[in-house]
Design a protein around this motif. Structure first.
Motif, PDB file in Angstrom:
ATOM      1  N   VAL A   1       0.879  -1.168   0.000  1.00 40.36           N
ATOM      2  CA  VAL A   1       0.000   0.000   0.000  1.00 40.36           C
ATOM      3  C   VAL A   1       0.913   1.213   0.000  1.00 40.36           C
ATOM      4  N   THR A   2       0.673   2.122  -0.930  1.00 44.30           N
ATOM      5  CA  THR A   2       1.492   3.315  -1.033  1.00 44.30           C
ATOM      6  C   THR A   2       0.613   4.521  -1.315  1.00 44.30           C
ATOM      7  N   MET A   3       1.147   5.715  -1.115  1.00 43.79           N
ATOM      8  CA  MET A   3       0.386   6.939  -1.362  1.00 43.79           C
ATOM      9  C   MET A   3       1.133   7.800  -2.371  1.00 43.79           C
ATOM     10  N   SER A   4       0.393   8.288  -3.361  1.00 35.26           N
ATOM     11  CA  SER A   4       0.997   9.141  -4.381  1.00 35.26           C
ATOM     12  C   SER A   4      -0.090   9.830  -5.187  1.00 35.26           C
ATOM     13  N   PRO A   5       0.160  11.056  -5.650  1.00 35.19           N
ATOM     14  CA  PRO A   5      -0.795  11.687  -6.547  1.00 35.19           C
ATOM     15  C   PRO A   5      -0.718  11.106  -7.966  1.00 35.19           C
ATOM     16  N   SER A   6       0.321  10.298  -8.230  1.00 39.25           N
ATOM     17  CA  SER A   6       0.517   9.684  -9.553  1.00 39.25           C
ATOM     18  C   SER A   6       0.592   8.164  -9.426  1.00 39.25           C
ATOM     19  N   PRO A   7      -0.554   7.501  -9.405  1.00 40.16           N
ATOM     20  CA  PRO A   7      -0.544   6.047  -9.235  1.00 40.16           C
ATOM     21  C   PRO A   7       0.321   5.312 -10.249  1.00 40.16           C
ATOM     22  N   TYR A   8       0.326   5.746 -11.504  1.00 37.81           N
ATOM     23  CA  TYR A   8       1.099   5.029 -12.519  1.00 37.81           C
ATOM     24  C   TYR A   8       2.583   5.008 -12.171  1.00 37.81           C
ATOM     25  N   GLU A   9       3.100   6.092 -11.588  1.00 37.81           N
ATOM     26  CA  GLU A   9       4.511   6.127 -11.205  1.00 37.81           C
ATOM     27  C   GLU A   9       4.811   5.088 -10.127  1.00 37.81           C
ATOM     28  N   GLU A  10       3.912   4.965  -9.164  1.00 37.27           N
ATOM     29  CA  GLU A  10       4.085   3.973  -8.091  1.00 37.27           C
ATOM     30  C   GLU A  10       4.024   2.550  -8.645  1.00 37.27           C
TER      31      GLU A  10
ATOM     32  N   GLY B   1      -8.179  10.670 -16.979  1.00 39.09           N
ATOM     33  CA  GLY B   1      -6.948  10.054 -17.447  1.00 39.09           C
ATOM     34  C   GLY B   1      -7.068   8.547 -17.407  1.00 39.09           C
ATOM     35  N   SER B   2      -6.057   7.896 -17.882  1.00 37.65           N
ATOM     36  CA  SER B   2      -6.036   6.451 -17.855  1.00 37.65           C
ATOM     37  C   SER B   2      -4.727   6.004 -17.236  1.00 37.65           C
ATOM     38  N   GLU B   3      -4.813   5.474 -16.028  1.00 42.14           N
ATOM     39  CA  GLU B   3      -3.597   4.990 -15.368  1.00 42.14           C
ATOM     40  C   GLU B   3      -2.985   3.851 -16.175  1.00 42.14           C
ATOM     41  N   THR B   4      -3.825   3.029 -16.770  1.00 38.97           N
ATOM     42  CA  THR B   4      -3.320   1.930 -17.592  1.00 38.97           C
ATOM     43  C   THR B   4      -2.523   2.477 -18.768  1.00 38.97           C
ATOM     44  N   GLN B   5      -3.046   3.486 -19.421  1.00 39.14           N
ATOM     45  CA  GLN B   5      -2.356   4.101 -20.558  1.00 39.14           C
ATOM     46  C   GLN B   5      -1.013   4.678 -20.119  1.00 39.14           C
ATOM     47  N   LYS B   6      -0.985   5.301 -18.960  1.00 41.90           N
ATOM     48  CA  LYS B   6       0.261   5.889 -18.445  1.00 41.90           C
ATOM     49  C   LYS B   6       1.274   4.801 -18.099  1.00 41.90           C
ATOM     50  N   VAL B   7       0.805   3.709 -17.508  1.00 40.75           N
ATOM     51  CA  VAL B   7       1.715   2.595 -17.205  1.00 40.75           C
ATOM     52  C   VAL B   7       2.303   2.054 -18.507  1.00 40.75           C
ATOM     53  N   LEU B   8       1.448   1.846 -19.509  1.00 44.08           N
ATOM     54  CA  LEU B   8       1.930   1.354 -20.801  1.00 44.08           C
ATOM     55  C   LEU B   8       2.996   2.268 -21.389  1.00 44.08           C
ATOM     56  N   ALA B   9       2.836   3.560 -21.201  1.00 43.33           N
ATOM     57  CA  ALA B   9       3.776   4.531 -21.776  1.00 43.33           C
ATOM     58  C   ALA B   9       5.086   4.632 -20.999  1.00 43.33           C
ATOM     59  N   HIS B  10       5.096   4.210 -19.733  1.00 43.59           N
ATOM     60  CA  HIS B  10       6.271   4.435 -18.887  1.00 43.59           C
ATOM     61  C   HIS B  10       6.987   3.176 -18.407  1.00 43.59           C
ATOM     62  N   THR B  11       6.629   2.030 -18.925  1.00 35.43           N
ATOM     63  CA  THR B  11       7.331   0.809 -18.538  1.00 35.43           C
ATOM     64  C   THR B  11       7.827   0.083 -19.781  1.00 35.43           C
ATOM     65  N   THR B  12       8.861  -0.688 -19.585  1.00 36.16           N
ATOM     66  CA  THR B  12       9.373  -1.533 -20.681  1.00 36.16           C
ATOM     67  C   THR B  12       8.895  -2.971 -20.494  1.00 36.16           C
ATOM     68  N   LEU B  13       8.200  -3.238 -19.396  1.00 37.30           N
ATOM     69  CA  LEU B  13       7.695  -4.585 -19.131  1.00 37.30           C
ATOM     70  C   LEU B  13       6.453  -4.879 -19.971  1.00 37.30           C
ATOM     71  N   PRO B  14       6.185  -6.150 -20.206  1.00 39.35           N
ATOM     72  CA  PRO B  14       4.894  -6.499 -20.811  1.00 39.35           C
ATOM     73  C   PRO B  14       3.763  -6.110 -19.843  1.00 39.35           C
ATOM     74  N   VAL B  15       2.677  -5.612 -20.395  1.00 39.55           N
ATOM     75  CA  VAL B  15       1.515  -5.254 -19.598  1.00 39.55           C
ATOM     76  C   VAL B  15       0.314  -5.986 -20.183  1.00 39.55           C
ATOM     77  N   MET B  16      -0.327  -6.798 -19.371  1.00 38.05           N
ATOM     78  CA  MET B  16      -1.546  -7.486 -19.796  1.00 38.05           C
ATOM     79  C   MET B  16      -2.722  -6.684 -19.259  1.00 38.05           C
ATOM     80  N   VAL B  17      -3.514  -6.139 -20.163  1.00 39.17           N
ATOM     81  CA  VAL B  17      -4.661  -5.322 -19.784  1.00 39.17           C
ATOM     82  C   VAL B  17      -5.898  -6.209 -19.774  1.00 39.17           C
ATOM     83  N   LEU B  18      -6.582  -6.211 -18.644  1.00 41.11           N
ATOM     84  CA  LEU B  18      -7.745  -7.082 -18.450  1.00 41.11           C
ATOM     85  C   LEU B  18      -9.006  -6.228 -18.360  1.00 41.11           C
TER      86      LEU B  18
END
Length: 145
Positions: free
Chosen positions: A89-98, A127-144
């Motif tokens: 559990v973490t706190m941040s105004p930018s969930p995708y960064e966490e 906004g779309s946290e999923t979209q931001k994660v996709l844009a900022h990671t090099t890992l595979p992301v499985m969107v469900l």
């Protein structure tokens, strides 16, 4: 192939469905599951003159309790399937960064996350946290969904 899976969860019905799929995926890959819930801080200051007063301490306590509950739901599903589990559990105004940082910290091989599929103005304003994660990671992301 995948040994460590990151699962962001917000406790929604869609996240619960993603949890079931992620647990099953972890079982198939004999992987560990790391769940993360990101609490966003109080979005605005109290407006004393307008009569709208928000107790930031009470807000923080309620959000922490809700976040722990979200993580515990994933933990219970992982335990039932005998999947190794860690919860964060973490706190941040930018969930995708966490989410991106947690994937690095826990050496995850893949991020599995639900997408609410917002469209139009909702997507623009929320906004779309999923979209931001996709844009900022090099890992595979499985969107469900």
């Amino acid at each position: 192939m995948f040994k460590s899976i990151l699962l962001p969860t917000d406790g929604s019905e869609l996240s619960d469905k993603a949890t079931a799929m992620a647990v099953q995926f972890a079982q198939l890959n004999q992987a560990r599951l790391v769940a993360i819930t990101v609490i966003t801080p109080l979005p605005f200051a109290s407006m004393g003159d307008s009569g709208a007063v928000i107790d930031s301490g009470q807000f923080a306590t309620q959000m922490q309790n809700a976040a722990r509950h979200h993580i515990e739901k994933v933990a219970a599903a992982a335990r039932a399937a005998e999947v190794p589990f860690e919860g964060v559990v973490t706190m941040s105004p930018s969930p995708y960064e966490e989410i991106v940082e947690a994937a690095k910290k826990f050496e995850c091989d893949i991020i599995m996350m639900a997408s609410h599929g917002r469209r139009g103005l909702n997507r623009l304003f929320l906004g779309s946290e999923t979209q931001k994660v996709l844009a900022h990671t090099t890992l595979p992301v499985m969107v469900l969904r």
